[in-house]
Scaffold this active site. Structure first.
Site, PDB file in Angstrom:
ATOM      1  N   LYS A 193      37.223  24.774  18.911  1.00 21.34           N
ATOM      2  CA  LYS A 193      37.608  25.345  17.622  1.00 21.34           C
ATOM      3  C   LYS A 193      39.113  25.608  17.590  1.00 21.34           C
ATOM      4  O   LYS A 193      39.617  26.482  18.285  1.00 21.34           O
ATOM      5  CB  LYS A 193      36.871  26.664  17.348  1.00 21.34           C
ATOM      6  N   GLU A 267      42.778  33.532  28.337  1.00 20.98           N
ATOM      7  CA  GLU A 267      44.243  33.461  28.432  1.00 20.98           C
ATOM      8  C   GLU A 267      44.777  34.257  27.250  1.00 20.98           C
ATOM      9  O   GLU A 267      44.705  33.802  26.107  1.00 20.98           O
ATOM     10  CB  GLU A 267      44.720  32.003  28.316  1.00 20.98           C
ATOM     11  N   CYS A 301      52.995  32.975  24.518  1.00 19.68           N
ATOM     12  CA  CYS A 301      52.343  34.076  25.236  1.00 19.68           C
ATOM     13  C   CYS A 301      53.167  34.534  26.425  1.00 19.68           C
ATOM     14  O   CYS A 301      53.203  35.714  26.741  1.00 19.68           O
ATOM     15  CB  CYS A 301      50.961  33.629  25.691  1.00 19.68           C
TER      16      CYS A 301
HETATM   17  P1  NAD Z   1      43.712  35.226  17.804  1.00 19.58           P
HETATM   18  O1  NAD Z   1      43.062  35.900  18.948  1.00 19.58           O
HETATM   19  O2  NAD Z   1      43.757  35.912  16.515  1.00 19.58           O
HETATM   20  O3  NAD Z   1      43.041  33.812  17.531  1.00 19.58           O
HETATM   21  C1  NAD Z   1      42.869  32.853  18.553  1.00 19.58           C
HETATM   22  C2  NAD Z   1      41.684  31.990  18.191  1.00 19.58           C
HETATM   23  O4  NAD Z   1      40.501  32.790  18.215  1.00 19.58           O
HETATM   24  C3  NAD Z   1      41.744  31.370  16.809  1.00 19.58           C
HETATM   25  O5  NAD Z   1      41.178  30.083  16.863  1.00 19.58           O
HETATM   26  C4  NAD Z   1      40.853  32.292  15.987  1.00 19.58           C
HETATM   27  O6  NAD Z   1      40.267  31.680  14.868  1.00 19.58           O
HETATM   28  C5  NAD Z   1      39.790  32.669  16.991  1.00 19.58           C
HETATM   29  N1  NAD Z   1      39.107  33.943  16.733  1.00 19.58           N
HETATM   30  C6  NAD Z   1      39.546  34.997  15.995  1.00 19.58           C
HETATM   31  N2  NAD Z   1      38.619  35.982  16.018  1.00 19.58           N
HETATM   32  C7  NAD Z   1      37.594  35.552  16.794  1.00 19.58           C
HETATM   33  C8  NAD Z   1      36.364  36.127  17.226  1.00 19.58           C
HETATM   34  N3  NAD Z   1      36.004  37.342  16.866  1.00 19.58           N
HETATM   35  N4  NAD Z   1      35.560  35.403  18.034  1.00 19.58           N
HETATM   36  C9  NAD Z   1      35.921  34.176  18.443  1.00 19.58           C
HETATM   37  N5  NAD Z   1      37.063  33.572  18.061  1.00 19.58           N
HETATM   38  C10 NAD Z   1      37.904  34.253  17.260  1.00 19.58           C
HETATM   39  O7  NAD Z   1      45.170  34.876  18.352  1.00 19.58           O
HETATM   40  P2  NAD Z   1      46.299  34.077  17.604  1.00 19.58           P
HETATM   41  O8  NAD Z   1      46.984  35.026  16.713  1.00 19.58           O
HETATM   42  O9  NAD Z   1      45.807  32.798  17.059  1.00 19.58           O
HETATM   43  O10 NAD Z   1      47.241  33.665  18.843  1.00 19.58           O
HETATM   44  C11 NAD Z   1      48.215  34.454  19.310  1.00 19.58           C
HETATM   45  C12 NAD Z   1      47.785  35.131  20.589  1.00 19.58           C
HETATM   46  O11 NAD Z   1      47.414  34.161  21.572  1.00 19.58           O
HETATM   47  C13 NAD Z   1      48.911  35.902  21.225  1.00 19.58           C
HETATM   48  O12 NAD Z   1      48.468  37.171  21.619  1.00 19.58           O
HETATM   49  C14 NAD Z   1      49.290  35.061  22.436  1.00 19.58           C
HETATM   50  O13 NAD Z   1      49.890  35.784  23.476  1.00 19.58           O
HETATM   51  C15 NAD Z   1      48.014  34.461  22.823  1.00 19.58           C
HETATM   52  N6  NAD Z   1      48.222  33.238  23.615  1.00 19.58           N
HETATM   53  C16 NAD Z   1      47.965  33.276  24.951  1.00 19.58           C
HETATM   54  C17 NAD Z   1      48.185  32.150  25.744  1.00 19.58           C
HETATM   55  C18 NAD Z   1      47.905  32.200  27.213  1.00 19.58           C
HETATM   56  O14 NAD Z   1      47.836  31.137  27.818  1.00 19.58           O
HETATM   57  N7  NAD Z   1      47.707  33.344  27.798  1.00 19.58           N
HETATM   58  C19 NAD Z   1      48.646  30.977  25.170  1.00 19.58           C
HETATM   59  C20 NAD Z   1      48.887  30.959  23.788  1.00 19.58           C
HETATM   60  C21 NAD Z   1      48.664  32.108  23.032  1.00 19.58           C
END
Ligand code: NAD
Length: 489
Positions: A193, A267, A301
């Site tokens: 997804k 992650e 991140c």
């Molecule tokens: P997010 O958690 O809002 O969304 C990430 C994904 O999860 C999206 O596809 C979203 O649709 C989905 N999602 C949202 N709610 C959900 C739920 N309840 N159940 C399952 N899936 C759900 O994060 P974002 O705003 O898209 O991304 C930014 C975040 O990602 C930042 O905090 C960043 O640090 C982190 N990030 C971490 C890494 C790493 O490798 N550690 C890499 C990239 C981004």
């Protein structure tokens, strides 16, 4: 660089003619359905959403919003394909991964333009970082697919089954590659997804799989929002969950999976310290600081969002940094000269603004690069906060934008204490010419990755992942493979 030379450089007003990448290389369709069992289908939910360019707010395409029924179909398709895929001779699986890697290279210009259009990142980054690394991940894992028994001697590695994978919007295709390549190499099938603001390159990737003649159902793509992700997490027939995203959602997922015996890797967010000692090559360090926080608009991140600089050189470093900021070109992501592109969404822009306002209210001093921001779309200028206390929100919370908080230290022990004073632990940077100090710091920093005299370097052979609220599990390298296998031996 001498002061005189720096002043001469600063006095030159560099003018750049625009160098736009042609966008005609990408022809988005009006609508994209779900990719399930090798076919593109309309969502049973009957719902669609629009994905737009954050740089112009121009709608790019309509995309299916998958509901629970669609997720169920996708998991069933992945389950149906699992037997055939997992029993395929490993060298045959390698061939498919090699093919995918080659097609990503062949179509890299088209995919890079699509990534910049849908996500807002500068074309020079999608072209020179996202696409080459995405291909590299497939090449790397293609090499492992028929050597798993050598990677884990005497342990009899077996695939897990259906891998559910949820990714964020900051590196859409690269995060897809980090997830899909190891899953397939280990013999799993996938339901992926993508994030709601950047679904297009994942849908184009489905076409890459078709071109590679990947068997139907091995990779399934369900587009949608958090609800779609939630339905995937809840699905009773998944064998593995891999999530990259915010710590908040990661925690919710972990609660959801508790007691279900589904192995998972998370992650999550970060608040990395980039630590500059007074003996560092300061001009090189300034380049590293800029790359650490303004790369991909700070939507990274592992961004070096906290600069810890030794007190004796703090004024010099901040002066050099401000001068360097004034040369960053902010604007059209498709312009090959652009250094900083658009903020990915209105919601993310609001979050950045709110945290920046809190920094000013709490007493930090704000500096913003003098740049003209485009009229439409979502933009935020490269920003530096000085006079920051450890307790301020801008020193504690992940901003996920082009905003740097500068703090100082006197001794290595103080630098270490401050660097580790965070709920996160994804990455850190150390700048010093002293090798022994690098080793001393790296041993004690509670971060999954520690870069020395560089920042934001990635390689598929090098495991990446966090400590504490940055999550657990590793992606890349042998450690990353392990997360997609079970061991009978
Ligand atoms: P997010 O958690 O809002 O969304 C990430 C994904 O999860 C999206 O596809 C979203 O649709 C989905 N999602 C949202 N709610 C959900 C739920 N309840 N159940 C399952 N899936 C759900 O994060 P974002 O705003 O898209 O991304 C930014 C975040 O990602 C930042 O905090 C960043 O640090 C982190 N990030 C971490 C890494 C790493 O490798 N550690 C890499 C990239 C981004």
């Amino acid at each position: 660089m001498t002061d005189e030379l720096e002043q001469r450089h600063a006095a030159i007003d560099w003018e750049y003619a625009s160098a736009p990448e042609s966008r005609t290389i990408v022809q988005f369709r009006d609508r994209y359905g779900l990719v399930i069992g090798g076919e593109e289908i309309d969502p049973a939910s009957g719902e669609w959403f629009t994905t737009a360019s954050p740089a112009t707010e121009e709608p790019l395409a309509e995309v299916a919003l998958a509901g629970a029924k669609d997720v169920d179909r996708a998991v069933a398709a992945a389950r149906g394909a699992f037997d055939g895929w997992s029993r395929l001779r490993p060298a045959e699986r390698s061939k498919y991964l090699f093919r995918i890697a080659r097609i990503l290279q062949e179509r890299s210009r088209e995919l890079a333009v699509a990534e910049s259009l849908d996500g807002g990142k500068p074309i020079k980054e999608s072209r020179d970082v996202d696409l080459p690394l995405a291909a590299a991940h497939f090449f790397y894992h293609a090499g492992w697919a028929d050597k798993l028994e050598y990677a884990f001697p005497n342990r009899t590695p077996r695939p897990l089954g259906v891998a559910a994978q949820i990714i964020p919007w900051n590196f859409p295709l690269l995060m897809l590659a980090w997830k899909v390549a190891p899953a397939l190499a280990c013999g799993n099938t996938v339901v992926l997804k993508p994030a709601e603001t950047t679904p297009l390159t994942a849908l184009m990737f489905a076409d890459v799989c078709r071109q590679a003649e990947l068997p139907a159902g091995v990779v399934n793509i369900v587009t949608g929002d958090g609800e779609t992700g939630h339905a995937l997490v809840q699905h009773p027939d998944i064998d593995k969950l891999a999530f990259t995203g915010s710590t908040e959602v990661g925690k919710a997922i972990q609660r959801e999976l508790a007691g279900r015996g589904v192995p998972h890797t998370l992650e999550l967010g970060g608040k990395a310290a980039n630590i500059v000692f007074d003996d560092a090559a300061l001009d090189q360090a300034v380049e590293g600081i800029v790359n650490g926080i303004y790369f991909n608009q700070g939507h990274v991140c592992c961004a070096g969002s906290r600069l810890l600089v030794q007190e004796s050189v703090a004024d010099t470093v901040v002066a050099k940094l401000k001068r360097r900021l004034s040369t960053l070109r902010v604007g059209d992501p498709l312009d090959k000269n652009t250094d900083v592109g658009a903020i990915n969404s209105k919601a993310q822009l609001d979050r950045i603004r709110e945290l920046v306002a809190s920094g000013e209210e709490e007493g930090a001093e704000l500096y913003q690069a003098p740049c003209e921001l485009p009229e439409h779309g979502y933009w935020f200028p490269p920003t530096v906060f000085t006079n920051v206390a450890q307790s301020y929100r801008i020193a504690q919370e992940e901003i996920f934008g082009p905003v740097l908080s500068v703090m100082t230290f006197r001794t290595p022990a103080e630098a270490l204490e401050k660097a580790n004073n965070t709920a996160y632990g994804l990455s850190a940077g150390v700048w010093t010419e002293k090798g022994s100090r690098i080793l001393w710091m790296a041993e004690r920093l509670r971060a999954g990755v520690v870069w020395a005299n560089t920042f934001n370097r990635f390689d598929p052979a090098s495991p990446f992942g966090g400590y504490k609220e940055s999550g657990f599990g590793r992606e890349g390298g042998r450690h990353g493979l392990e997360a997609y296998l079970r061991f009978d031996g």
